[in-house]
Design an enzyme around this catalytic site. Structure first.
Site, PDB file in Angstrom:
ATOM      1  CG  ASP A   1     -30.574  22.916  -9.218  1.00  0.00           C
ATOM      2  OD1 ASP A   1     -30.047  22.230 -10.111  1.00  0.00           O
ATOM      3  OD2 ASP A   1     -31.382  23.822  -9.461  1.00  0.00           O
TER       4      ASP A   1
ATOM      5  CG  HIS B   1     -37.939  27.253 -10.189  1.00  0.00           C
ATOM      6  ND1 HIS B   1     -38.772  26.171 -10.035  1.00  0.00           N
ATOM      7  CD2 HIS B   1     -37.155  26.936 -11.247  1.00  0.00           C
ATOM      8  CE1 HIS B   1     -38.504  25.267 -10.949  1.00  0.00           C
ATOM      9  NE2 HIS B   1     -37.521  25.712 -11.702  1.00  0.00           N
TER      10      HIS B   1
ATOM     11  CG  ASN C   1     -42.353  27.995 -10.067  1.00  0.00           C
ATOM     12  OD1 ASN C   1     -41.258  28.130 -10.629  1.00  0.00           O
ATOM     13  ND2 ASN C   1     -42.520  27.199  -9.019  1.00  0.00           N
TER      14      ASN C   1
ATOM     15  CD  GLU D   1     -39.915  25.568  -6.639  1.00  0.00           C
ATOM     16  OE1 GLU D   1     -40.115  26.439  -7.511  1.00  0.00           O
ATOM     17  OE2 GLU D   1     -40.150  24.374  -6.820  1.00  0.00           O
TER      18      GLU D   1
END
Length: 241
Positions: A66, A136, A134, A141
């Site tokens: 990314d 990811h 979280n 996400e």
């Protein structure tokens, strides 16, 4: 799924780097999927030491997960700069064999398609992953649905807050990123997932032991046939190992 628990992140990094070495030395044209962030620094430090001890990486192709939207490759907080600082400049890799998304491409849809083509042309032998608090992986996400290919994602407030420590002002933190999609990650022949620290213990438990769910994207790794999870004692605390 293989789970390995180490005393320290440094010990874990050496083990992870040894896994990468096996891939690098067993293929004429190995392709390694790379990640960024504090978690992978011990891995890259160990890999740099392996190169200094004689490991040849001149034939390796790398594909990163990314990049932030809006950050040019020369921005200090871009993932291009992270990779140069912690790995590429230290091992003398051929820059034409490294691939990252372009966060300032004028057409982000076209950039996602370009990156999908890069991945199609270079099947990944080993994908390195961290995990967000979280759940990811990459910047995939939590959501009702998980997107298969490279795409632009709106970062969650939780992710933005976690990333704010790297920027002088919270307002400077990018709100979007280009990320490799879930299907591209799962198509890697082998995957290693790394997590260190007490703050990752809960999400590691949820990702590995609480079923497959889109609000914990890393849980999709339970479907892959060759995943090694590399932890320290703190991140493994809830697994009962």
């Amino acid at each position: 799924m293989n789970i390995r628990v180490f005393r320290t992140p440094s010990d874990a990094g050496i083990y992870a780097a040894s896994m990468l070495e096996r891939v690098i030395t067993s293929s004429e044209r190995p392709v390694i999927g790379l990640a960024t962030g504090e978690t992978v620094i011990p891995v890259y430090d160990a890999l740099v030491n392996f190169v200094r001890c004689g490991l040849n990486v001149s034939h390796v192709t790398t594909i990163n997960l990314d990049e932030y939207v809006g950050l040019a490759p020369d921005h200090p907080q871009s993932y291009h700069q992270f990779m140069n600082q912690y790995l590429f400049s230290r091992i003398g890799v051929r820059m034409q064999s490294t691939h990252l998304p372009n966060g300032v491409a004028p057409d982000l849809v076209a950039e996602c398609e370009r990156y999908n083509e890069v991945i199609r042309n270079h099947p990944i032998d080993m994908q390195v992953l961290g995990i967000g608090v979280n759940g990811h992986i990459g910047f995939n996400e939590p959501a009702h649905t998980l997107i298969t290919g490279t795409h632009v994602v709106n970062l969650t407030p939780e992710t933005i807050a976690m990333n704010a420590r790297f920027f002088s002002r919270k307002d400077d933190v990018p709100r979007q990123a280009i990320t490799m999609g879930i299907q591209s990650i799962l198509q890697a022949k082998q995957i290693m997932l790394l997590a260190f620290g007490e703050h990752k213990a809960d999400i590691i438990y949820r990702a590995l032991k609480d079923g497959i769910r889109t609000d914990v994207p890393a849980s999709i790794l339970q479907l892959h046939k060759d995943v090694t999870v590399i932890l320290d004692r703190q991140s493994a605390a809830r697994l009962g190992l």
